[in-house]
Design an enzyme around this catalytic site. Structure first.
Site, PDB file in Angstrom:
ATOM      1  CG  LEU A 104     -13.346  11.729 -48.934  1.00  0.00           C
ATOM      2  CD1 LEU A 104     -13.724  12.585 -50.127  1.00  0.00           C
ATOM      3  CD2 LEU A 104     -14.257  10.516 -48.843  1.00  0.00           C
ATOM      4  CG  ASP A 105      -9.487   5.791 -48.122  1.00  0.00           C
ATOM      5  OD1 ASP A 105      -9.045   6.129 -47.014  1.00  0.00           O
ATOM      6  OD2 ASP A 105     -10.349   4.908 -48.279  1.00  0.00           O
ATOM      7  CE  LYS A 106      -1.771   9.021 -54.191  1.00  0.00           C
ATOM      8  NZ  LYS A 106      -0.358   8.524 -54.150  1.00  0.00           N
TER       9      LYS A 106
END
Length: 235
Positions: A104-106
């Site tokens: 998952l992206d930041k």
């Protein structure tokens, strides 16, 4: 049936180091199927035997966890500058060699699976498995009514990449659920960008039939036996 040394089972579970495990066994703190065992080299069937330390049952073999990834944390095993999802784990779980199954992206929150089962990890992230992931997206302005058909037909991204068909279900004027079965870089955000919309927030609610339940941001729980297979089931 897999047979492992008793001290290795304790070490693999994160309960103790191999040296500490031998001492615990010697001191009579470990039982196998209800009986005290003082032999560190005893071979134990990890599928049928019940191993306990001071009355608490251990889980042998591969381990599977679900985490509620908060915003601002990167999905990586290590990073020189950023806090990672592994940094959120309690010390006893950091010994297990867990890695994220996918990412998952930041700036995206939600459900993330952590495991030390390499075969399972590859199965989850393989496009051939067609694992469906559902996200709740908040967008900057309402849809115009054409987007559902575009998502269903396969959105073409700005660089010309064509996405697989996806589901778009409006919740209200500024919130939508999106279900995809692939994981291209920033895919959901780029799909909305191709429709002239900016994603303000993005949260992964489920993978297959596996959900976060009552987990709070930054927390983690171990999956029950067989629960890890929910990711391959229908939503």
């Amino acid at each position: 049936m897999p047979q492992l040394r008793l001290d290795k089972i304790l070490a693999d579970s994160g309960a103790a180091s191999r040296r500490e495990a031998r001492l615990m066994i010697k001191n009579g703190l470990v039982t196998v199927d209800g009986e005290v065992c003082r032999e560190a080299d005893r071979k134990v069937d990890t599928e049928t035997s019940r191993v306990c330390v001071e009355g608490k049952e251990l889980r042998a073999g591969p381990r599977y966890f679900v985490m509620y990834k908060p915003l601002g944390v990167v999905t990586a095993t290590e990073d020189r500058y950023e806090r990672t999802v592994l940094d959120l784990l309690p010390p006893e779980l950091r010994k297990l060699g867990l890695v994220p199954a996918g990412r998952l992206d930041k700036d995206t929150s939600g459900l993330l699976i952590l495991t030390n089962d390499g075969a399972y990890l590859h199965q989850v992230i393989s496009p051939r498995s067609k694992v469906y992931k559902t996200y709740l997206a908040a967008i900057d302005r309402p849809l115009d009514g054409t987007e559902q058909a575009r998502f269903a037909g396969g959105i073409v991204l700005g660089d010309g990449t064509t996405c697989l068909p996806a589901e778009l279900d409006p919740v209200d004027s500024l919130h939508c659920r999106v279900t995809v079965c692939e994981g291209k870089y920033h895919q959901v955000r780029r799909m909305f960008a191709a429709c002239g919309r900016h994603v303000e927030t993005l949260h992964r609610e489920s993978i297959g039939a596996l959900t976060l339940g009552r987990l709070m941001p930054g927390s983690v729980r171990e999956l029950d036996r067989g629960e890890e297979q929910l990711v391959f089931k229908a939503r």
